[in-house]
Design an enzyme around this catalytic site. Structure first.
Site, short mmCIF file in Angstrom:
data_model
loop_
_atom_site.label_atom_id
_atom_site.label_comp_id
_atom_site.label_asym_id
_atom_site.label_seq_id
_atom_site.Cartn_x
_atom_site.Cartn_y
_atom_site.Cartn_z
N GLU A 1 0.72 -1.03 0.01
CA GLU A 1 -0.06 -0.08 0.18
C GLU A 1 0.99 1.12 -0.28
O GLU A 1 0.53 2.01 -0.78
CB GLU A 1 -0.89 -0.31 1.58
CG GLU A 1 -1.90 0.94 1.66
CD GLU A 1 -2.58 1.00 2.83
OE1 GLU A 1 -2.71 2.65 3.64
OE2 GLU A 1 -2.68 0.19 3.20
N ASP B 1 0.65 3.77 -3.53
CA ASP B 1 0.57 5.68 -2.79
C ASP B 1 1.45 5.94 -3.69
O ASP B 1 1.16 7.31 -4.38
CB ASP B 1 0.62 5.40 -1.67
CG ASP B 1 0.31 7.59 -0.97
OD1 ASP B 1 -1.03 7.51 -1.18
OD2 ASP B 1 1.16 7.64 -0.15
N ASN C 1 -7.27 1.36 0.31
CA ASN C 1 -5.77 0.63 0.64
C ASN C 1 -5.46 -0.35 -0.38
O ASN C 1 -4.00 -0.61 -0.52
CB ASN C 1 -5.72 -0.04 1.95
CG ASN C 1 -6.20 1.31 2.58
OD1 ASN C 1 -6.22 2.63 2.62
ND2 ASN C 1 -6.46 0.88 4.15
N GLU D 1 -4.60 0.68 -3.28
CA GLU D 1 -3.35 0.85 -3.39
C GLU D 1 -2.02 -0.32 -3.68
O GLU D 1 -1.02 -0.15 -3.93
CB GLU D 1 -2.44 2.02 -2.37
CG GLU D 1 -3.59 3.01 -2.51
CD GLU D 1 -3.18 4.36 -1.89
OE1 GLU D 1 -3.54 5.43 -1.93
OE2 GLU D 1 -2.99 4.19 -0.28
#
Length: 267
Positions: free
Chosen positions: A60, A64, A129, A132
């Site tokens: 994650e 991101d 989440n 990502e």
């Protein structure tokens, strides 16, 4: 359909569940994974992990960063005459948790997440989440170009209307207030300073305070603008600073827990 079946067989995945996951990911991504283990990890929520198993938080984190870079690249070329503020705000709309949660649901990604059904510890961001983490998995499996292809051709051409989203205004203050009310948190927008800008205009500084704990600050040429900037920065911090979130909920629980009766009250 016969061609897809042949491709799956040629990947030689050892387990039927892996072949089924590979087929599901093909529908979401538009291509077959090379290394399925990255995608399995991306779908592993921390509620199911123990000391012997991994979960998707590291992916994650990677996703991101990759997602922000790719979206910045796409917006820079898509809107060549727009200013930095417009590009930044549009990027925020694309990578905010509500958008990623919606993408996860519309793609069917949320149905593939492995999580503990008994865990209700603030899982409202689970789908976003995982999205990502999926981008992080694509990056490790196929590289930056594949991530770019996925976001540009799969997401922004088939799922999200970018021009419509760019025209919408995000009210970060309302989003923060909604989150606080939903979780019974005390929230304050505290104007901490008023300065003079380079052109003589006043500049306001607002600090977010949640359950007595400091969030982020924001500056603006009006109190409203400083509230928006402070809320925007605080929402971003809440997404990544797990210790701050835990401290906020701990302070809330302490406030809501009635004090134990003293000996004098008992008598």
């Amino acid at each position: 359909m016969f061609l897809q079946s042949n491709l799956i067989d040629r990947i030689k995945l050892p387990f039927r569940k892996d072949r089924e996951l590979c087929a599901s990911l093909r529908e979401i991504l538009g291509f077959y994974p090379h290394r399925i283990r990255y995608y399995k990890l991306a779908l592993q929520h921390k509620s199911t992990s123990n000391h012997a198993t991994e979960h998707n938080e590291r992916l994650e984190y990677l996703g991101d960063a990759v997602l922000e870079s790719i979206v910045s690249d796409i917006l820079y070329h898509r809107f060549p005459n727009r200013r930095e503020g417009f590009l930044t705000n549009t990027r925020s709309k694309l990578v905010q948790r509500d958008t990623l949660n919606r993408l996860s649901k519309e793609l069917g990604l949320d149905r593939l997440i492995h999580s503990n059904s008994n865990s209700n510890a603030h899982n409202s961001y689970m789908g976003g989440n995982a999205f990502e983490a999926l981008v992080g998995a694509i990056y490790l499996d196929r590289g930056y170009d594949a991530c770019m292809h996925f976001m540009r051709d799969r997401i922004l051409r088939q799922v999200i209307n970018l021009d419509k989203m760019a025209a919408e205004e995000v009210n970060f203050k309302s989003k923060l207030i909604e989150w606080a009310q939903k979780n019974r948190l005390q929230l304050e927008f505290r104007v901490t300073d008023q300065q003079q800008g380079p052109q003589g205009s006043p500049v306001f500084v607002t600090r977010i305070v949640i359950e007595g704990l400091d969030g982020e600050s924001g500056r603006g040429y009006s109190k409203k603008e400083s509230h928006q900037q402070a809320a925007k920065s605080t929402l971003k911090t809440l997404k990544t600073d797990k210790q701050l979130v835990a401290a906020i909920y701990e302070a809330r629980d302490a406030r809501l827990t009635p004090p134990e009766p003293t000996e004098e009250q008992d008598t």
